[in-house]
Design a protein around this motif. Structure first.
Motif: not given
Lengths: 242, 242
Positions: A50, A53, A59, A62-66, A68-69, A72-73, B91, B94-95, B97-98, B101, B150
């Motif tokens: 939402p 970006q 994966d 898992l849904k991940l933005i950024e 750098h994160a 690392i992941y 996981q 990762a959240k 870190h996200s 960031d 969010v």
């Protein structure tokens, strides 16, 4: 289900994630998000994030933005990734986090800010304000000086490390964005920073042939953008005319 | 040698690190750096970090800047730290870190940007430019909306987690910085964000009594700053007059 990477090769953090996946032979599907035409605001992309970006990964659940994160992941979750990208030692890891955090408010803010306000905004018919351009340029020049004199003070890669980490990849893709500036501005901005220029070459070599492959879109865009900007009277130089 | 934390309690990332050390009973020495008088530019502080920002820590041979990197390092290196601050699961991590960031380019840029351009710069006789103030305000409002809708969509703490992480502590200290704005602006900006206001209370409770103890300097500064700003004609509202 294979890892999905959502991005656009004009975006420097997207490029960092794509190069990282390729150099580490991570099996992934690249999904192009046409951000230059607003595809990130589609209903479909809203289900990925939402915040809308890029880049983003999916994966499994898992849904991940950024970026750098994401880097690392991927380093921690894909066993084939060489340990120099994100070392396990807490002190080495701390240095990498420190450089990645510094990147956000310094190099990224300067480089992405300058390219956006002087190139991407005007090309999309958006107004740029002189004070915001000046601020981005000041942040960029200070950042390049710190990159040269602090992070590249000792050793080939950032933080005095002999092999590249995710920080090198992320920050090198950021500096590459400056290739979109006109040639005169580009050389004027980068020429004092000999170590930065050598380091870009070293990151490029360490990630060959993927660094060039993923940057091909940027190089192709460069000529068209430089020609377009050159025809816009008074907008050829970094700073808009007073 | 005991951990040294260099900072100033007017700085939101310094407060996050100090609260973290106290709530986790980490033995440390707080070293006040008088950034409002330029002490970060002293030769002595240059030996801690040539980038001259706060907070910084010294732990044995390690010198480290950037509060997120510091919070992660402390979580991993001091065995008494409860695991919910920085969970080991890739996981969940990762959240966190996200969110950390995202903080840099969104909430921090908006909140710190607005407070600096409308309060700290004018009080130090520096000029603020209207377009830069407007940009900071726009970034802040968009960030608060994303924080509410969010990151705080599910659950008590950021990312739908039931116990606070280092992301909660870091971002809550950022939002607290807005207390330096005048009362009318403060309420106008924050009032639409019910979940954000409740979350600040929850982070405060989870870190009691240290959250209030470390924020005392901010609350003491608030009255003086509001009085000073109120006497400066035309600078009482967030946006400078045209």
């Amino acid at each position: 289900m294979v890892l999905k990477v959502y991005g656009h090769r004009i975006s420097e953090p997207s490029r960092a994630v794509l190069i990282f996946c390729k150099i580490n032979m991570i099996d992934f599907e690249e999904i192009h998000v046409e951000v230059l035409k607003g595809q990130q605001f589609s209903q479909e992309y809203g289900a990925i994030t939402p915040i809308r970006q890029i880049p983003a990964i999916v994966d499994g659940h898992l849904k991940l933005i950024e970026s750098h994160a994401i880097l690392i992941y991927l380093s921690c979750s894909f066993p084939g990734v060489a340990s120099h990208w994100y070392p396990g030692d807490p002190q080495k890891r701390a240095k990498i986090h420190s450089i990645l955090d510094w990147h956000h408010s310094h190099l990224r803010r300067g480089a992405a800010g300058l390219v956006y306000t002087t190139i991407l905004a005007p090309l999309n018919g958006l107004r740029s304000f002189l004070q915001i351009v000046i601020q981005a340029e000041e942040i960029l020049l200070k950042s390049l000086s710190e990159l040269e004199n602090v992070w590249l003070k000792d050793g080939t890669f950032l933080g005095g490390i002999s092999q590249p980490s995710i920080a090198d990849l992320s920050l090198a893709c950021e500096v590459m964005q400056l290739e979109l500036l006109n040639e005169e501005d580009y050389h004027q901005i980068l020429s004092p920073y000999k170590k930065v220029k050598k380091w870009i070459k070293d990151v490029r070599s360490a990630t060959a042939p993927y660094f060039d492959e993923i940057h091909e879109y940027l190089f192709e865009s460069q000529k068209g953008i430089r020609d377009q900007m050159a025809t816009q009277s008074g907008k050829k130089k970094v700073r808009p005319k007073m």
